[in-house]
Design a protein around this motif. Structure first.
Motif, PDB file in Angstrom:
ATOM      1  N   THR A 119      -0.547 -60.648   4.299  1.00 49.23           N
ATOM      2  CA  THR A 119      -1.635 -59.792   4.750  1.00 49.23           C
ATOM      3  C   THR A 119      -2.703 -60.629   5.437  1.00 49.23           C
ATOM      4  OG1 THR A 119      -2.815 -59.968   2.643  1.00 49.23           O
ATOM      5  CG2 THR A 119      -1.252 -58.139   2.877  1.00 49.23           C
ATOM      6  N   GLY A 120      -3.570 -59.954   6.146  1.00 47.95           N
ATOM      7  CA  GLY A 120      -4.668 -60.624   6.822  1.00 47.95           C
ATOM      8  C   GLY A 120      -5.821 -59.659   7.021  1.00 47.95           C
ATOM      9  N   THR A 121      -6.929 -60.203   7.478  1.00 49.39           N
ATOM     10  CA  THR A 121      -8.142 -59.415   7.690  1.00 49.39           C
ATOM     11  C   THR A 121      -8.684 -59.699   9.080  1.00 49.39           C
ATOM     12  OG1 THR A 121      -8.658 -59.635   5.333  1.00 49.39           O
ATOM     13  CG2 THR A 121     -10.433 -58.874   6.768  1.00 49.39           C
ATOM     14  N   VAL A 122      -9.074 -58.645   9.785  1.00 53.19           N
ATOM     15  CA  VAL A 122      -9.646 -58.789  11.121  1.00 53.19           C
ATOM     16  C   VAL A 122     -10.993 -59.485  11.019  1.00 53.19           C
ATOM     17  CG1 VAL A 122     -10.537 -57.551  13.142  1.00 53.19           C
ATOM     18  CG2 VAL A 122      -8.444 -56.763  12.008  1.00 53.19           C
ATOM     19  N   ALA A 123     -11.194 -60.539  11.808  1.00 52.78           N
ATOM     20  CA  ALA A 123     -12.432 -61.325  11.765  1.00 52.78           C
ATOM     21  C   ALA A 123     -13.129 -61.322  13.122  1.00 52.78           C
ATOM     22  CB  ALA A 123     -12.132 -62.746  11.322  1.00 52.78           C
ATOM     23  N   GLN A 148      -7.968 -54.557   7.025  1.00 50.42           N
ATOM     24  CA  GLN A 148      -6.879 -55.336   6.450  1.00 50.42           C
ATOM     25  C   GLN A 148      -5.550 -54.876   7.042  1.00 50.42           C
ATOM     26  OE1 GLN A 148      -6.946 -56.286   2.237  1.00 50.42           O
ATOM     27  NE2 GLN A 148      -9.044 -55.544   2.088  1.00 50.42           N
ATOM     28  N   VAL A 149      -4.670 -55.831   7.304  1.00 48.62           N
ATOM     29  CA  VAL A 149      -3.394 -55.529   7.945  1.00 48.62           C
ATOM     30  C   VAL A 149      -2.273 -56.265   7.228  1.00 48.62           C
ATOM     31  CG1 VAL A 149      -4.435 -55.144  10.209  1.00 48.62           C
ATOM     32  CG2 VAL A 149      -3.666 -57.444   9.592  1.00 48.62           C
ATOM     33  N   GLU A 150      -1.078 -55.729   7.382  1.00 50.62           N
ATOM     34  CA  GLU A 150       0.124 -56.418   6.941  1.00 50.62           C
ATOM     35  C   GLU A 150       0.685 -57.165   8.147  1.00 50.62           C
ATOM     36  OE1 GLU A 150       4.667 -55.492   5.357  1.00 50.62           O
ATOM     37  OE2 GLU A 150       3.180 -53.870   5.474  1.00 50.62           O
ATOM     38  N   ILE A 151       1.049 -58.419   7.971  1.00 50.81           N
ATOM     39  CA  ILE A 151       1.597 -59.226   9.056  1.00 50.81           C
ATOM     40  C   ILE A 151       3.121 -59.105   9.021  1.00 50.81           C
ATOM     41  CG2 ILE A 151       1.807 -61.556  10.005  1.00 50.81           C
ATOM     42  CD1 ILE A 151      -0.917 -62.165   8.661  1.00 50.81           C
ATOM     43  N   LEU A 152       3.684 -58.533  10.093  1.00 47.60           N
ATOM     44  CA  LEU A 152       5.115 -58.264  10.153  1.00 47.60           C
ATOM     45  C   LEU A 152       5.900 -59.388  10.821  1.00 47.60           C
ATOM     46  CD1 LEU A 152       4.881 -54.546  11.311  1.00 47.60           C
ATOM     47  CD2 LEU A 152       5.041 -55.398   8.975  1.00 47.60           C
ATOM     48  N   LYS A 153       5.320 -59.971  11.869  1.00 49.54           N
ATOM     49  CA  LYS A 153       6.061 -60.950  12.665  1.00 49.54           C
ATOM     50  C   LYS A 153       5.070 -61.832  13.407  1.00 49.54           C
ATOM     51  CE  LYS A 153       9.506 -59.168  14.869  1.00 49.54           C
ATOM     52  NZ  LYS A 153      10.301 -58.448  15.908  1.00 49.54           N
ATOM     53  N   LYS A 154       5.480 -63.052  13.729  1.00 51.07           N
ATOM     54  CA  LYS A 154       4.654 -63.947  14.526  1.00 51.07           C
ATOM     55  C   LYS A 154       5.433 -64.412  15.738  1.00 51.07           C
ATOM     56  CE  LYS A 154       1.645 -67.996  14.348  1.00 51.07           C
ATOM     57  NZ  LYS A 154       0.981 -69.005  13.505  1.00 51.07           N
ATOM     58  N   GLN A 155       4.758 -64.407  16.906  1.00 46.07           N
ATOM     59  CA  GLN A 155       5.359 -64.911  18.133  1.00 46.07           C
ATOM     60  C   GLN A 155       4.305 -65.691  18.895  1.00 46.07           C
ATOM     61  OE1 GLN A 155       7.868 -62.203  20.348  1.00 46.07           O
ATOM     62  NE2 GLN A 155       7.256 -63.102  22.297  1.00 46.07           N
ATOM     63  N   ALA A 156       4.473 -67.009  18.967  1.00 48.04           N
ATOM     64  CA  ALA A 156       3.476 -67.892  19.588  1.00 48.04           C
ATOM     65  C   ALA A 156       2.127 -67.664  18.910  1.00 48.04           C
ATOM     66  CB  ALA A 156       3.418 -67.679  21.090  1.00 48.04           C
ATOM     67  N   ASP A 157       1.093 -67.293  19.675  1.00 47.57           N
ATOM     68  CA  ASP A 157      -0.245 -67.085  19.106  1.00 47.57           C
ATOM     69  C   ASP A 157      -0.536 -65.619  18.820  1.00 47.57           C
ATOM     70  OD1 ASP A 157      -0.865 -69.801  19.224  1.00 47.57           O
ATOM     71  OD2 ASP A 157      -1.493 -69.643  21.307  1.00 47.57           O
ATOM     72  N   ILE A 176      -7.387 -63.243  13.106  1.00 44.95           N
ATOM     73  CA  ILE A 176      -6.881 -62.742  11.829  1.00 44.95           C
ATOM     74  C   ILE A 176      -7.021 -63.835  10.782  1.00 44.95           C
ATOM     75  CG2 ILE A 176      -4.838 -61.989  10.555  1.00 44.95           C
ATOM     76  CD1 ILE A 176      -5.864 -59.824  12.345  1.00 44.95           C
ATOM     77  N   ARG A 177      -7.750 -63.523   9.730  1.00 41.38           N
ATOM     78  CA  ARG A 177      -7.861 -64.433   8.588  1.00 41.38           C
ATOM     79  C   ARG A 177      -6.762 -64.059   7.609  1.00 41.38           C
ATOM     80  NH1 ARG A 177     -12.957 -63.302   6.245  1.00 41.38           N
ATOM     81  NH2 ARG A 177     -13.898 -64.797   7.671  1.00 41.38           N
ATOM     82  N   GLU A 178      -5.773 -64.917   7.494  1.00 39.42           N
ATOM     83  CA  GLU A 178      -4.650 -64.603   6.623  1.00 39.42           C
ATOM     84  C   GLU A 178      -5.068 -64.684   5.164  1.00 39.42           C
ATOM     85  OE1 GLU A 178      -0.907 -66.372   7.530  1.00 39.42           O
ATOM     86  OE2 GLU A 178      -1.310 -66.438   9.685  1.00 39.42           O
ATOM     87  N   GLY A 179      -4.521 -63.760   4.373  1.00 39.35           N
ATOM     88  CA  GLY A 179      -4.878 -63.683   2.963  1.00 39.35           C
ATOM     89  C   GLY A 179      -5.888 -62.586   2.726  1.00 39.35           C
ATOM     90  N   ALA A 261     -16.170 -66.804  15.126  1.00 37.15           N
ATOM     91  CA  ALA A 261     -15.172 -66.245  14.207  1.00 37.15           C
ATOM     92  C   ALA A 261     -13.946 -67.146  14.114  1.00 37.15           C
ATOM     93  CB  ALA A 261     -14.761 -64.847  14.672  1.00 37.15           C
ATOM     94  N   ILE A 262     -13.520 -67.700  15.248  1.00 40.48           N
ATOM     95  CA  ILE A 262     -12.374 -68.614  15.228  1.00 40.48           C
ATOM     96  C   ILE A 262     -12.676 -69.805  14.334  1.00 40.48           C
ATOM     97  CG2 ILE A 262     -11.000 -70.208  16.624  1.00 40.48           C
ATOM     98  CD1 ILE A 262     -11.410 -68.206  18.953  1.00 40.48           C
ATOM     99  N   SER A 263     -13.869 -70.366  14.460  1.00 43.55           N
ATOM    100  CA  SER A 263     -14.267 -71.516  13.657  1.00 43.55           C
ATOM    101  C   SER A 263     -14.232 -71.189  12.173  1.00 43.55           C
ATOM    102  CB  SER A 263     -15.672 -71.966  14.072  1.00 43.55           C
ATOM    103  OG  SER A 263     -16.127 -73.042  13.280  1.00 43.55           O
ATOM    104  N   GLU A 264     -14.741 -70.021  11.810  1.00 40.48           N
ATOM    105  CA  GLU A 264     -14.850 -69.673  10.401  1.00 40.48           C
ATOM    106  C   GLU A 264     -13.525 -69.197   9.823  1.00 40.48           C
ATOM    107  OE1 GLU A 264     -18.168 -67.003  10.181  1.00 40.48           O
ATOM    108  OE2 GLU A 264     -19.613 -68.652  10.323  1.00 40.48           O
ATOM    109  N   VAL A 265     -12.758 -68.416  10.613  1.00 44.14           N
ATOM    110  CA  VAL A 265     -11.460 -67.941  10.145  1.00 44.14           C
ATOM    111  C   VAL A 265     -10.521 -69.111   9.882  1.00 44.14           C
ATOM    112  CG1 VAL A 265      -9.367 -66.726  10.871  1.00 44.14           C
ATOM    113  CG2 VAL A 265     -11.590 -65.648  11.170  1.00 44.14           C
ATOM    114  N   LYS A 266     -10.564 -70.101  10.749  1.00 46.81           N
ATOM    115  CA  LYS A 266      -9.679 -71.259  10.606  1.00 46.81           C
ATOM    116  C   LYS A 266     -10.256 -72.320   9.668  1.00 46.81           C
ATOM    117  CE  LYS A 266      -6.683 -69.557  13.450  1.00 46.81           C
ATOM    118  NZ  LYS A 266      -5.390 -69.035  12.951  1.00 46.81           N
TER     119      LYS A 266
END
Length: 373
Positions: A119-123, A148-157, A176-179, A261-266
Motif C-alpha cells: 500500500t501507499g499514500t498520496v503525498a 491511500q492506494v493499493e500498489i498493483l504493479k511497478k514499471q520504471a518510475d 507515493i509514500r509506500e507503507g 514532497a519528493i524530499s519528504e516522501v523519500k
C-alpha cells in the motif's frame, strides 16, 4: 536566480502558496444544476480575475468544493462559477464530473494490507492517475493528498494503483509514500559516507518557467540547472548514493510543493536545489542558502567550503534563505547558486565543461564531507 523577483517565486507565491497554506474564504456549495461541474482537487485553490498567475485573487476554494465550469482556454485555465462569483482557475486542479451528480465521498481508508499486498499514500496536493505508465496517457482521476492506494504493479518510475473505491490507474512513484500514511520520517543519518544515502537533487525551474536568462548568450537557467544536476547525480551514484531528481527534462515543471514532497516522501538524507543567479548589479560568484540553523547549516557549510576551494569563481559564502523548498522541507536542505548569468563573464565561464566539472565535484565532495566520508 534573481534575489528579488525570483525570490517571490521560490517562496511559493500565487497558486503554489495557495495549494499549501492559504485559508479558504468560502464554504463549499452545490454548483448550478444545469451546467457541467467539477470538484476542487487541491488542498486549496485560488480563483483569479483573469487566466494568469499575475492576476488578482478573487476567492480561495477548499478541497472538494463543487463548481460550475463555464469555459476553458487553450492554456489549461478554466473559468468557473461559484455562488454569485466567477473567475479562473488552473484546470489540472479540477476533477470534472457531470451536472447534477452528487459529489463522490472521500475514499475510505484502505484496510490493513496483508503480507501479499503493498500500500501507499498520496503525498502531493493533486496527483493525476493515468491510463498508462507515462505522461502521454490520458488522465483518469485526480487523487487528493492522503489518499491511500493499493500498489498493483511497478514499471520504471510509475506505479499501477487502486483506491479503496475501485479507481485504478498509473501514478508517478515520486509522489507515493509506500507503507502506512502515519509513517514517521527518521532523522538524517550524517555518518558513514555517501554510500546508501538518499539524496534528492532539484534542478530549479522547468517547463514554462525558464528562470533567469544570460545577458550575453541568453543561456536559459532551467537548462543549465538540469545539466548540472544530471552531472551531480551521476557522480553521486558512482559513489554509492541513491539519487532522486525532481525533474529530468526541461519540459517538466514540478511545483515547489511537489519538490518538497519528493524530499519528504523519500526521507532524503539531503536535498540540494541547483540554480544560477541574476542581479541588477555586477555581482559574480557562488552563494549557498540554508533556512534552519539546526537542520540545514552544516550541509550548507560543507558544500560552500568545497565551492570556495577553487572552482574558478569566488564564493560569496552562505546565507539565510527564506525559500519554500528550504522552509517547508523537513529534510536537511540547501539551495546552491553557481554563478550569475546576469554577469557576462560568469555566464561565459559557467557554460564551460571545465567549470561544470569543478562545480559538480565540489558539491559531491561537500556532501561526502557532510556525511563524514
Amino acid at each position: 536566480m534573481k534575489l528579488t523577483a525570483k525570490t517571490a517565486s521560490l517562496l511559493g507565491a500565487g497558486l503554489l502558496t495557495a495549494l499549501l497554506a492559504w485559508p479558504a474564504l468560502m464554504e463549499p456549495t452545490q454548483a448550478t444544476a444545469n451546467s457541467s461541474q467539477a470538484k476542487v482537487a487541491a488542498t486549496s485553490l485560488n480563483v483569479r480575475s483573469e487566466p494568469s498567475l499575475q492576476s488578482s485573487v478573487v476567492a480561495t476554494l477548499k478541497y472538494g468544493t463543487t463548481v460550475a465550469v463555464v469555459s476553458e482556454d487553450s492554456h489549461g485555465w478554466v473559468k468557473i462559477k461559484y455562488q454569485q462569483a466567477s473567475g479562473w482557475v488552473a484546470g489540472y486542479y479540477l476533477q470534472k464530473g457531470k451536472a447534477g451528480t452528487a459529489a463522490s465521498p472521500a475514499p475510505a481508508p484502505v484496510p490493513a494490507a496483508s503480507a501479499s499486498k503493498k500500500t501507499g499514500t498520496v503525498a502531493a496536493d493533486a496527483l493525476r492517475m493515468r491510463k498508462g505508465p507515462g505522461l502521454e496517457h490520458d488522465i483518469l482521476h485526480v487523487l487528493a493528498m492522503g489518499t491511500q492506494v493499493e500498489i498493483l504493479k511497478k514499471q520504471a518510475d510509475w506505479l499501477q494503483t487502486r483506491t479503496a473505491d475501485g479507481k485504478t490507474g498509473w501514478v508517478s512513484s515520486m509522489y507515493i509514500r509506500e507503507g502506512t500514511s502515519n509513517r514517521v520520517v527518521s532523522s538524517s543519518n550524517k555518518s558513514g559516507g555517501l554510500r546508501g544515502k538518499v539524496i534528492v537533487i532539484d534542478p530549479g525551474h522547468g517547463g514554462s518557467d525558464v528562470g533567469t536568462l544570460g545577458t550575453k548568450w541568453s543561456t536559459e537557467e532551467k537548462t543549465l540547472n538540469r545539466q548540472t544536476s544530471l552531472l551531480v547525480a551521476s557522480k553521486l551514484r558512482q559513489r554509492g548514493a541513491q539519487v532522486i531528481l525532481t525533474r529530468t527534462s526541461d519540459a517538466q515543471k514540478p511545483s515547489l510543493a511537489q519538490r518538497v514532497a519528493i524530499s519528504e516522501v523519500k526521507a532524503a538524507d539531503a536535498f540540494v536545489s541547483i540554480h544560477y543567479n541574476s542581479s541588477t548589479k555586477p555581482n559574480s560568484g557562488t552563494l549557498t542558502f540554508f533556512y534552519a540553523q539546526n537542520k540545514d547549516y552544516d550541509l550548507a557549510r560543507s558544500i560552500e567550503t568545497r565551492l570556495a576551494g577553487g572552482i574558478g569563481l569566488k564564493s560569496n559564502g552562505i546565507s539565510f534563505g527564506d525559500y519554500h523548498v528550504l522552509r517547508e522541507n523537513d529534510r536537511p536542505s540547501v539551495l546552491v547558486e553557481l554563478g550569475f548569468l546576469s554577469n557576462p563573464k560568469d555566464e561565459q565561464f559557467v557554460r564551460t565543461a571545465a567549470y561544470q566539472e569543478k562545480a559538480v565535484q565540489a558539491i559531491v565532495d561537500g556532501l561526502a564531507d557532510y556525511f563524514g566520508g
